[in-house]
Motif scaffolding. Structure first.
Motif, PDB file in Angstrom:
ATOM      1  N   UNK A  38       0.372 -12.268 -14.137  1.00  0.00           N
ATOM      2  CA  UNK A  38       0.007 -11.087 -14.921  1.00  0.00           C
ATOM      3  C   UNK A  38       1.113 -10.565 -15.829  1.00  0.00           C
ATOM      4  N   UNK A  39       2.352 -11.037 -15.634  1.00  0.00           N
ATOM      5  CA  UNK A  39       3.457 -10.553 -16.444  1.00  0.00           C
ATOM      6  C   UNK A  39       4.244  -9.448 -15.753  1.00  0.00           C
ATOM      7  N   UNK A  40       5.347  -9.036 -16.383  1.00  0.00           N
ATOM      8  CA  UNK A  40       6.274  -8.071 -15.777  1.00  0.00           C
ATOM      9  C   UNK A  40       5.661  -6.691 -15.573  1.00  0.00           C
ATOM     10  N   UNK A  41       4.607  -6.369 -16.322  1.00  0.00           N
ATOM     11  CA  UNK A  41       3.972  -5.056 -16.169  1.00  0.00           C
ATOM     12  C   UNK A  41       3.425  -4.848 -14.758  1.00  0.00           C
ATOM     13  N   UNK A  42       3.192  -5.947 -14.047  1.00  0.00           N
ATOM     14  CA  UNK A  42       2.667  -5.832 -12.684  1.00  0.00           C
ATOM     15  C   UNK A  42       3.595  -5.004 -11.802  1.00  0.00           C
ATOM     16  N   UNK A  43       4.916  -5.103 -12.021  1.00  0.00           N
ATOM     17  CA  UNK A  43       5.878  -4.395 -11.179  1.00  0.00           C
ATOM     18  C   UNK A  43       5.637  -2.890 -11.234  1.00  0.00           C
ATOM     19  N   UNK A  44       5.562  -2.332 -12.440  1.00  0.00           N
ATOM     20  CA  UNK A  44       5.356  -0.887 -12.579  1.00  0.00           C
ATOM     21  C   UNK A  44       3.984  -0.459 -12.063  1.00  0.00           C
ATOM     22  N   UNK A  45       2.976  -1.273 -12.323  1.00  0.00           N
ATOM     23  CA  UNK A  45       1.635  -0.947 -11.845  1.00  0.00           C
ATOM     24  C   UNK A  45       1.583  -0.934 -10.322  1.00  0.00           C
ATOM     25  N   UNK A  46       2.264  -1.888  -9.710  1.00  0.00           N
ATOM     26  CA  UNK A  46       2.260  -1.971  -8.250  1.00  0.00           C
ATOM     27  C   UNK A  46       3.066  -0.831  -7.632  1.00  0.00           C
ATOM     28  N   UNK A  47       4.169  -0.452  -8.263  1.00  0.00           N
ATOM     29  CA  UNK A  47       4.940   0.692  -7.760  1.00  0.00           C
ATOM     30  C   UNK A  47       4.092   1.961  -7.793  1.00  0.00           C
ATOM     31  N   UNK A  48       3.342   2.135  -8.862  1.00  0.00           N
ATOM     32  CA  UNK A  48       2.467   3.302  -8.969  1.00  0.00           C
ATOM     33  C   UNK A  48       1.407   3.283  -7.873  1.00  0.00           C
ATOM     34  N   UNK A  49       0.842   2.110  -7.623  1.00  0.00           N
ATOM     35  CA  UNK A  49      -0.180   1.984  -6.578  1.00  0.00           C
ATOM     36  C   UNK A  49       0.395   2.311  -5.204  1.00  0.00           C
ATOM     37  N   UNK A  50       1.573   1.755  -4.913  1.00  0.00           N
ATOM     38  CA  UNK A  50       2.198   1.967  -3.604  1.00  0.00           C
ATOM     39  C   UNK A  50       2.549   3.437  -3.396  1.00  0.00           C
ATOM     40  N   UNK A  51       3.082   4.071  -4.428  1.00  0.00           N
ATOM     41  CA  UNK A  51       3.414   5.498  -4.316  1.00  0.00           C
ATOM     42  C   UNK A  51       2.159   6.334  -4.100  1.00  0.00           C
ATOM     43  N   UNK A  52       1.054   5.904  -4.702  1.00  0.00           N
ATOM     44  CA  UNK A  52      -0.209   6.595  -4.489  1.00  0.00           C
ATOM     45  C   UNK A  52      -0.666   6.491  -3.046  1.00  0.00           C
ATOM     46  N   UNK A  53      -0.513   5.311  -2.463  1.00  0.00           N
ATOM     47  CA  UNK A  53      -0.864   5.120  -1.055  1.00  0.00           C
ATOM     48  C   UNK A  53       0.009   6.008  -0.168  1.00  0.00           C
ATOM     49  N   UNK A  54       1.304   6.065  -0.475  1.00  0.00           N
ATOM     50  CA  UNK A  54       2.235   6.849   0.336  1.00  0.00           C
ATOM     51  C   UNK A  54       1.986   8.345   0.222  1.00  0.00           C
ATOM     52  N   UNK A  55       1.374   8.765  -0.872  1.00  0.00           N
ATOM     53  CA  UNK A  55       1.088  10.188  -1.059  1.00  0.00           C
ATOM     54  C   UNK A  55      -0.105  10.647  -0.220  1.00  0.00           C
ATOM     55  N   UNK A  56      -0.860   9.696   0.303  1.00  0.00           N
ATOM     56  CA  UNK A  56      -2.035  10.031   1.099  1.00  0.00           C
ATOM     57  C   UNK A  56      -1.718  10.171   2.577  1.00  0.00           C
ATOM     58  N   UNK A  57      -2.751  10.361   3.366  1.00  0.00           N
ATOM     59  CA  UNK A  57      -2.617  10.487   4.817  1.00  0.00           C
ATOM     60  C   UNK A  57      -2.606   9.088   5.431  1.00  0.00           C
ATOM     61  N   UNK A  58      -1.433   8.627   5.821  1.00  0.00           N
ATOM     62  CA  UNK A  58      -1.305   7.285   6.396  1.00  0.00           C
ATOM     63  C   UNK A  58      -0.462   7.356   7.667  1.00  0.00           C
ATOM     64  N   UNK A  59      -0.569   6.333   8.485  1.00  0.00           N
ATOM     65  CA  UNK A  59       0.199   6.284   9.727  1.00  0.00           C
ATOM     66  C   UNK A  59       1.671   6.002   9.422  1.00  0.00           C
ATOM     67  N   UNK A  60       2.525   6.256  10.405  1.00  0.00           N
ATOM     68  CA  UNK A  60       3.953   5.983  10.239  1.00  0.00           C
ATOM     69  C   UNK A  60       4.184   4.495   9.990  1.00  0.00           C
ATOM     70  N   UNK A  61       3.433   3.654  10.701  1.00  0.00           N
ATOM     71  CA  UNK A  61       3.584   2.213  10.525  1.00  0.00           C
ATOM     72  C   UNK A  61       3.240   1.800   9.098  1.00  0.00           C
ATOM     73  N   UNK A  62       2.146   2.371   8.565  1.00  0.00           N
ATOM     74  CA  UNK A  62       1.748   2.057   7.198  1.00  0.00           C
ATOM     75  C   UNK A  62       2.769   2.592   6.199  1.00  0.00           C
ATOM     76  N   UNK A  63       3.313   3.785   6.473  1.00  0.00           N
ATOM     77  CA  UNK A  63       4.316   4.359   5.571  1.00  0.00           C
ATOM     78  C   UNK A  63       5.578   3.491   5.548  1.00  0.00           C
ATOM     79  N   UNK A  64       6.003   3.025   6.726  1.00  0.00           N
ATOM     80  CA  UNK A  64       7.176   2.149   6.788  1.00  0.00           C
ATOM     81  C   UNK A  64       6.926   0.864   6.002  1.00  0.00           C
ATOM     82  N   UNK A  65       5.709   0.334   6.133  1.00  0.00           N
ATOM     83  CA  UNK A  65       5.348  -0.886   5.405  1.00  0.00           C
ATOM     84  C   UNK A  65       5.397  -0.655   3.897  1.00  0.00           C
TER      85      UNK A  65
END
Length: 243
Positions: free
Chosen positions: A200-227
């Motif tokens: 997909x090209x280098x843009x994938x890095x920024x898109x994935x960081x945004x996705x991961x930060x979105x997941x971390x902003x939600x209600x997740x378990x400690x194990x999922x947050x560590x992951x």
């Protein structure tokens, strides 16, 4: 007798407040500073009160633990007293360190006369980034592996697709060598990220960081947050501006 009571009192304070040198951290003084620091490619040194404690000391202890495997990095502390024998006050004055600014962290690099001041958030991860940004000494973020970080550096530095494919194969070969189950999972994350960047090209890095930060902003378990934190740190290995 009074001296013994005073000494035991200091020991009690140190033990009950955690006011001790960070484990794995080298204490320096006016006599040892110039004997030890020049022997390392990089030396990160905290100037602080004689018996430091609290959150920032805990973060520095984490940094010390992370740097224990690097023969090129010295993690050290200078305890400064502005009373009694004024221990190490001369070192503080030499490097223009003021008591009101404690703790003060400076990075000393081999071949450079003047140290670099740390002015970021006082966390072990920010301290690690500071070391990596200003030196060639490796100290990984949590959940990262040196061999893959080295490959990631070269991978993101080139836009040539064939070179990236070659580095991807190198990462896959390194993955095959790993025995530890936890490290295998980390290696798999690097490889999967590299595969997606090839697709997909280098843009994938920024898109994935945004996705991961979105997941971390939600209600997740400690194990999922560590992951997710581990995944985000690996993504940072592919973005030089964050190191």
């Amino acid at each position: 007798m009074h001296q013994l009571v005073a000494f035991l009192g200091l020991v009690f304070i140190a033990e009950t407040t955690g006011a001790i040198n960070a484990k794995g951290c080298t204490p320096l003084d006016s006599w040892t500073f110039d004997k030890i620091v020049p022997k390392f490619k990089a030396a990160i040194i905290k100037f602080d009160i004689a018996y430091p404690y609290g959150k920032k000391q805990e973060e520095y202890t984490k940094l010390s633990a992370a740097g224990r495997g690097s023969v090129d990095l010295l993690v050290a502390e200078v305890g400064v007293k502005d009373y009694g024998d004024m221990e190490n006050m001369d070192l503080a004055e030499r490097f223009n360190v003021k008591k009101d600014d404690f703790p003060v962290v400076k990075l000393f690099l081999s071949g450079h006369e003047d140290p670099i001041d740390f002015d970021g958030d006082f966390t072990d991860e920010e301290l690690k980034k500071f070391i990596r940004r200003h030196s060639e000494v490796y100290i990984g973020l949590q959940g990262c592996l040196e061999v893959f970080d080295r490959i990631a550096d070269k991978f993101i530095a080139t836009e040539n697709l064939n070179e990236r494919k070659s580095l991807l194969r190198e990462a896959e070969d390194e993955w095959d060598k790993i025995k530890s189950q936890s490290d295998q999972k980390i290696a798999e994350t690097y490889v999967k990220i590299m595969r997606r960047v090839v697709e997909k090209g280098s843009d994938f890095i920024d898109l994935e960081k945004t996705r991961v930060r979105g997941v971390m902003a939600g209600q997740i378990t400690k194990e999922k947050r560590d992951e997710m934190e581990g995944r985000l740190n690996i993504l940072k290995s592919f973005a030089h501006d964050e190191l």
